[in-house]
Design a protein around this motif. Sequence first.
Motif: not given
Length: 333
Positions: A62-70, A139-149
């Motif tokens: 991936a060019v860039r990664i965005v992390l998020f936690h719910v 309790e936390v759920v973690c995810g990631y997304l990739t995006c080159d924008d």
Amino acid sequence: MTIARANHDSGAAGPDRSAALVAALAQIQLSGAIFLRGEYTESWAYESLPSKDAAAVLAPEAVRIVLFHVVVSGSCWVEAGSHKVWAHDGDVIVLPYNDQHRMGGHEAAELVPITQLVDPPPWTEMPHIVHGLGGARSEVVCGYLTCDDRLFDPHMGVFPPVFVVTPPEGPVRSWIRASSDLVLQQTSQVTDDRLAAPTDIPQLLLREVLKLHLANAPAADTGWLAALHDPVVAPALAAIHGDPARKWAIADLAREATVSSTVLDERFRTVLGLAPIRYLTGWRMHVAEDLLRSTTLPVTAIARRVGYESEEAFSRAFKRDHGAAPSVWRVAR
């Protein structure tokens, strides 16, 4: 110890702006998944992998990664660099540049590297952290997304290193919680060393969260996201976003864009519908809002961070824009 809930980025924008943001965000290509579930009990704290190591584990191409936690339940703080925010049940934490970060609860605790809590891949099941000393639970759920924008290009400085979005009570908030639960239920092992998890739900989740966060950005309804890709406007935006405290003149911004002041002014008005210096003022107010909402920095320090030499001058500008002084606005939020 009780921490009062901050509104963070709560509530959606008006219909026109919201529609424009939905249309713009729909053009951004995202791909990713939820990859970690954590159950933490007071007292607890951990430190994530460095950015490069996290990228190598989650999406090495991936060019860039965005992390998020719910935050499914409880509450926690998250810190990236010097930027620290609190989040509570139902909130979504976003780390737009995959910065190494720290996370913890209300009570003081030793900072534990996440490598001590999660086995290295390949994983035969979704990693599930159980960590802490048995007190109050989060309790936390973690995810990631990739995006080159370029929206997620750290040089553009569109976002702070970490921010929290509080979805408004109602369908959106309920949907985010239900979506996280659904992804956890549908994640399954497909081979000895590979898991399969829904990818469309995390994409929809982040789009909704970004819409809420960006709703107050300057000129979001007149081409703001498109301006990030404009060859003349984008360098000037990067300069403003990267150093909003600097005493920018239009000639300075024109040099950043390698065009004349006239050309820059015309292009700003065409793409964004306002002059460069007016955009600068709007962006400073946008940054100030974020700092007032998510940090405990005194108003004087926030004033300096957004380019005002005195608290009085900043307060006057903020009140003109928001109808209330910064300290009053902060308390109301």
